[in-house]
Design a protein around this motif. Structure first.
Motif, mmCIF file in Angstrom:
data_model
loop_
_atom_site.group_PDB
_atom_site.id
_atom_site.type_symbol
_atom_site.label_atom_id
_atom_site.label_comp_id
_atom_site.label_asym_id
_atom_site.label_seq_id
_atom_site.Cartn_x
_atom_site.Cartn_y
_atom_site.Cartn_z
ATOM 1 N N LEU A 1 -1.836 15.948 4.028
ATOM 2 C CA LEU A 1 -2.945 16.191 3.102
ATOM 3 C C LEU A 1 -4.154 15.332 3.437
ATOM 4 O O LEU A 1 -5.282 15.664 3.079
ATOM 5 C CB LEU A 1 -2.494 15.910 1.668
ATOM 6 N N HIS A 2 -3.907 14.233 4.146
ATOM 7 C CA HIS A 2 -5.003 13.317 4.429
ATOM 8 C C HIS A 2 -5.796 13.785 5.642
ATOM 9 O O HIS A 2 -5.885 13.111 6.659
ATOM 10 C CB HIS A 2 -4.464 11.912 4.632
ATOM 11 N N SER A 3 -6.338 14.957 5.527
ATOM 12 C CA SER A 3 -7.187 15.557 6.565
ATOM 13 C C SER A 3 -8.251 16.352 5.828
ATOM 14 O O SER A 3 -7.944 17.108 4.908
ATOM 15 C CB SER A 3 -6.347 16.474 7.448
ATOM 16 N N MET B 1 0.854 -1.187 0.000
ATOM 17 C CA MET B 1 0.000 0.000 0.000
ATOM 18 C C MET B 1 0.891 1.238 0.000
ATOM 19 O O MET B 1 1.866 1.312 0.729
ATOM 20 C CB MET B 1 -0.868 0.053 1.267
ATOM 21 N N GLN B 2 0.505 2.215 -0.784
ATOM 22 C CA GLN B 2 1.262 3.453 -0.810
ATOM 23 C C GLN B 2 0.888 4.328 0.386
ATOM 24 O O GLN B 2 -0.269 4.381 0.787
ATOM 25 C CB GLN B 2 0.962 4.217 -2.100
ATOM 26 N N GLU B 3 1.896 4.973 0.898
ATOM 27 C CA GLU B 3 1.707 5.925 1.997
ATOM 28 C C GLU B 3 0.914 7.137 1.488
ATOM 29 O O GLU B 3 1.180 7.651 0.397
ATOM 30 C CB GLU B 3 3.094 6.373 2.463
ATOM 31 N N LEU B 4 -0.060 7.575 2.263
ATOM 32 C CA LEU B 4 -0.791 8.801 1.909
ATOM 33 C C LEU B 4 -0.288 9.936 2.793
ATOM 34 O O LEU B 4 -0.415 9.862 4.013
ATOM 35 C CB LEU B 4 -2.294 8.614 2.124
ATOM 36 N N TYR C 1 -0.238 12.944 -3.938
ATOM 37 C CA TYR C 1 -1.334 12.411 -3.124
ATOM 38 C C TYR C 1 -2.387 11.759 -4.020
ATOM 39 O O TYR C 1 -2.856 10.651 -3.742
ATOM 40 C CB TYR C 1 -1.934 13.549 -2.307
ATOM 41 N N VAL C 2 -2.748 12.440 -5.093
ATOM 42 C CA VAL C 2 -3.733 11.884 -6.028
ATOM 43 C C VAL C 2 -3.220 10.582 -6.636
ATOM 44 O O VAL C 2 -3.955 9.591 -6.711
ATOM 45 C CB VAL C 2 -4.040 12.872 -7.171
ATOM 46 N N MET D 1 0.186 17.609 -3.794
ATOM 47 C CA MET D 1 -1.181 17.241 -4.163
ATOM 48 C C MET D 1 -1.174 16.218 -5.287
ATOM 49 O O MET D 1 -1.930 15.243 -5.265
ATOM 50 C CB MET D 1 -1.969 18.480 -4.596
ATOM 51 N N GLN D 2 -0.316 16.445 -6.269
ATOM 52 C CA GLN D 2 -0.241 15.496 -7.382
ATOM 53 C C GLN D 2 0.176 14.113 -6.877
ATOM 54 O O GLN D 2 -0.412 13.101 -7.251
ATOM 55 C CB GLN D 2 0.755 16.004 -8.433
ATOM 56 N N LEU E 1 -3.476 7.887 -4.089
ATOM 57 C CA LEU E 1 -4.879 7.535 -3.858
ATOM 58 C C LEU E 1 -5.418 6.610 -4.947
ATOM 59 O O LEU E 1 -6.144 5.659 -4.660
ATOM 60 C CB LEU E 1 -5.740 8.799 -3.840
ATOM 61 N N LYS E 2 -5.040 6.919 -6.173
ATOM 62 C CA LYS E 2 -5.591 6.138 -7.278
ATOM 63 C C LYS E 2 -5.300 4.643 -7.130
ATOM 64 O O LYS E 2 -6.103 3.809 -7.522
ATOM 65 C CB LYS E 2 -5.039 6.651 -8.615
ATOM 66 N N THR E 3 -4.158 4.338 -6.524
ATOM 67 C CA THR E 3 -3.813 2.922 -6.351
ATOM 68 C C THR E 3 -4.745 2.228 -5.366
ATOM 69 O O THR E 3 -4.746 1.010 -5.270
ATOM 70 C CB THR E 3 -2.361 2.761 -5.857
ATOM 71 N N TYR E 4 -5.521 3.024 -4.631
ATOM 72 C CA TYR E 4 -6.434 2.433 -3.654
ATOM 73 C C TYR E 4 -7.768 2.009 -4.267
ATOM 74 O O TYR E 4 -8.556 1.348 -3.619
ATOM 75 C CB TYR E 4 -6.719 3.431 -2.522
#
Lengths: 97, 97
Positions: free
Chosen positions: A9-11, A2-5, A84-85, A81-82, A88-91
């Motif tokens: 930003l994860h708030s 799993m990639q770290e988020l 982070y996106v 932000m990029q 996220l997509k890998t999730y």
DNA sequence: GGAATTTGGTTTATAAAATAAACTAACTAT
DNA sequence: ATAGTTAGTTTATTTTATAAACCAAATTCC
């Protein structure tokens, strides 16, 4: 794995602020407060965290009732932000995206 | 207005668990623990929250060292993930998605 | 066969984060 | 001059996440 988020930003609120700043050149405290429907206290704290990380710049003119705090996204912030996106997509593989 | 992000899903570990369960029919506790690199305690707590919300089902066979907890995504959970993705997307207009 | 270890968890305690409440400083209208 | 408003910050409280401690059963190794 799993990639770290990026926890910064994860708030909900910090992400909302960053999202708004993606779309506009700059935004002041009052505008951000209204758009995010947050309390001034919470917003103040979270803006300070984003600024400390270099994700946004934050300049205040005047004081007291005349104070105006203006925020802008930095290049660092945009890159974060990029990233982070992308993480996220890998999730969400296998979901309508 | 900013869209609300389901707070139950807006957590690194719970989102990771849900993400894994999107891709497989079922997963047991040990597998989830390894994949997410979380501690057993934290995972136990977060699985319980997801189960309480009806986002996953959680059945335990046996006890002690022979215990096996198996988790599956529910329809409710899948719908919640879809809604979460849809809400998230509104946060990133103007970014490479 | 009975201590020591390992396995698969749960419970409880601690640290970190989010939120709310209280406060400050300056302005505005009465 | 005093009551109320605005733009914030600081401090306190609540919530959430994480880690540490624990438990029950199985297993290993003399």
């Amino acid at each position: 794995m799993m990639q770290e988020l990026d926890p910064l930003l994860h708030s909900q609120l910090r992400l909302a602020v960053m999202s708004i700043l993606l779309g506009v050149e700059q935004a002041d405290f009052v505008y951000l407060k209204e758009k995010t429907e947050s309390t001034a206290g919470n917003l103040s704290v979270q803006l300070e965290k984003l600024a400390a990380a270099g994700y946004i710049s934050k300049e205040t003119d005047g004081s007291g009732a005349k104070a105006r705090t203006i925020c802008r996204m930095t290049d660092t912030g945009r890159a974060a932000m990029q990233a982070y996106v992308d993480a996220l997509k890998t999730y969400f593989t296998g979901l309508n995206q």
